[in-house]
Design an enzyme around this catalytic site. Structure first.
Site: not given
Lengths: 102, 479
Positions: B73, B148, B172
């Site tokens: 990420k 996210s 997330s």
């Protein structure tokens, strides 16, 4: 959505200024409505009676011991310094260049 | 999946170079349509794979994760790599250092294939708040991948990466994993060092794996957890005595599973409810004991979360000011900044997106005089009460189960104009971060919506530091 605004356009302006964010005129109105909705949702908290609740507020989650180190200066390699300086938007030699404060 | 790949490497049925090539073939095929990766490192990955292959050909045994690709990420710092947090303000930021987790995995021989998309600074539940475009759901491109960590979840779901790293502040990791039909785990707060993870809300943020199955999550957690002098929330307790993956046991017989009453009420989609209840009944048939659990303060979790998180956000975001790194309005040819204050105001105006601005303003407001005592302090007290709800529940049960999200993946654009609606997507995941306990999302059976089969996530929640039981029950419940 509620039409009544808890936070007004002027509040948004003021708080945005404190937070050092400039926002567009068109965004101010929109934010005031959106944030009023969110703040309205928080009302359930303000109405909650906690007089009988025998607890302290959370200060440090899951931490009863702490990872700490001595407060001492540690050396940083010149190559690392240069990597950090390379990220400066503006520099003069080895210094960070900024606009006038006043 | 990781163990299979590892065995194939040892038996020389494949090579690390081959694994990397296969991932990049899929990235080339799928990334244009899904937008899961922001940056890829093909050449470097192949080079590192070559080194691992040479080692194996010499008869050396590779480590469990060695030679296997991983997607990261884009809020993890990798030295020498662009680290954007999907924000314009960090669009050209090159991290001078490695985050602790990247350092550990690097030492274990993991091959990083690239950086994945996220909501800007991890603030969101759909990746629609990325400055670099939405990540689409692999099962239906009209829907979001969740967020996210949407890029990481979509990458694992499509095989663009065997596994990925994510971060979880209010769901997330778990929510996009649920939306994309993969496994995502948020460990106990303090289990994994966040050093070098771009901070969002420091009393909530935690790092975890997104993987194809529960065993892989355990393998990755074994590698990334542990005490780190660079993150004060990690202590000796963060270290493990026994490997999670080696101890993994999916036997459900005798396990006490708490069903959280509050997580099956109003707002939960009927199809999702049915699927989750079926899986829970199935667990009972395997010998698990079901116990209904009430968590009376948990209904205040989202209010606590969306009050405290923006407050922490407003202070963590103060560092992006156009001075030390990242985008600065002052360097533009047509800059209008006359003094230092102008640089702050205008750099933040142009560099930060609307959701992050909203949270900065909300947080600054919540911490302002007159509001602090009425709301923020109260939220901290309620946070303690929510923790107590969970500890009482864990006196009676081994784990709690719930849906991961109240619905399947929603449509792109459906919630972008209504932040409160978007926040409600975290209703079953945020309470876990409020309490700081571990939880995992695993795929339950899919539901058919508008002619497409869409994944449903089931959440298993455990007590502080007891990831083992969470993983064990998740293993038992895995389809």
């Amino acid at each position: 959505m509620s039409e009544k605004k808890i936070i007004t356009k002027r509040d948004v302006e003021k708080v945005a200024g404190l937070a050092r964010v400039e926002i567009d005129e068109s965004e101010k109105e929109k934010f005031a409505q959106q944030l009023s909705d969110v703040l309205g949702y928080f009302n359930e908290l303000s109405q909650l009676d906690l007089k009988g609740a025998d607890v302290e507020e959370v200060k440090h989650l899951n931490i009863d011991d702490n990872q700490a180190r001595d407060d001492e200066v540690r050396q940083c390699a010149e190559s690392d310094r240069e990597k950090i300086r390379q990220q400066f938007p503006e520099r003069k030699n080895n210094y960070l260049k900024v606009k006038a404060v006043l | 999946m990781i163990k299979e790949l590892h065995k194939k490497l040892i038996k020389k049925e494949t090579t690390s170079s081959q694994l990397v090539k296969e991932c990049f073939e899929k990235i080339k095929k799928d990334n244009n349509r899904l937008n899961a990766f922001l940056d890829t490192y093909e050449e470097e990955a192949l080079q590192k794979a070559g080194v691992v292959d040479e080692k194996i050909s010499k008869g050396e045994k590779p480590g469990l994760l060695e030679g296997i690709p991983c997607a990261v990420k884009d809020n993890f710092c990798i030295a020498g790599k662009r680290t954007t947090a999907a924000s314009k303000i960090l669009e050209n930021y090159i991290s001078p250092y490695n985050s602790t987790v990247i350092e550990k995995l690097s030492n274990s021989g993991v091959i990083f294939s690239g950086k994945t998309n996220l909501d800007e600074f991890a603030m969101g539940a759909s990746t629609e708040h990325s400055a670099f475009g939405v990540t689409k759901n692999p099962y239906d491109e009209n829907r979001v991948a969740g967020g996210s960590s949407g890029g990481s979840a979509a990458a694992v779901a499509t095989g663009m990466s065997p596994w990925a790293l994510g971060s979880d502040t209010g769901g997330s990791i778990r929510q996009p994993s649920g939306f994309c039909g993969v496994v995502g785990m948020k460990p106990t707060y303090g289990r994994v060092s966040r050093y070098g993870l771009i901070a969002m809300a420091s009393s909530y943020d935690q790092i975890g794996p997104i993987t194809a199955n529960v065993e892989d999550a355990a393998i990755v957690l074994d590698e990334i957890c542990g005490e780190d002098p660079k993150d004060n929330t990690t202590t000796e307790r963060s270290n493990i005595k026994k490997s999670f993956s080696e101890s993994l046991n999916g036997n459900l017989a005798g396990k006490k599973i708490g069903v959280v009453k509050e997580f099956f009420g109003q707002g939960l989609d009927g199809n999702v409810k049915k699927i989750i209840e079926e899986r829970i009944s199935w667990a009972e048939k395997q010998g698990a004991e079901l116990v209904e659990v009430e968590l009376p303060y948990v209904k205040y979790s989202l209010a606590v979360y969306y009050l405290m998180v923006p407050s922490e956000v407003s202070s963590n975001m103060a560092r992006y000011d156009g001075i030390k790194y990242g985008f600065s309005e002052a360097v533009l040819a047509d800059s209008k900044s006359k003094d230092l204050l102008d640089v702050y105001l205008k750099s933040r105006k142009a560099g930060i997106g609307p959701e992050v601005k909203r949270r900065i303003i909300l947080g600054t407001y919540a911490l302002s005089a007159g509001y602090y005592d009425a709301y923020y302090k109260k939220a901290q007290i309620v946070r303690e009460l929510i923790k107590k709800d969970f500890s009482r529940a864990f006196e009676k049960v081994d784990v709690l189960v719930s849906p991961t999200s109240p619905s399947v993946a929603f449509k792109i654009g459906e919630k972008t104009d209504n932040p409160l609606e978007m926040y409600l997507a975290d209703i079953y995941t945020a309470p876990i971060n409020v309490a700081g306990i571990p939880a995992i999302s695993i795929p339950a059976d899919p539901v058919e919506v508008e002619g497409r089969k869409l994944p449903v996530g089931l959440q298993v929640i455990g007590k502080w530091w007891d990831e083992q039981t969470v993983l064990d029950v998740a293993k038992g419940l895995e389809v």
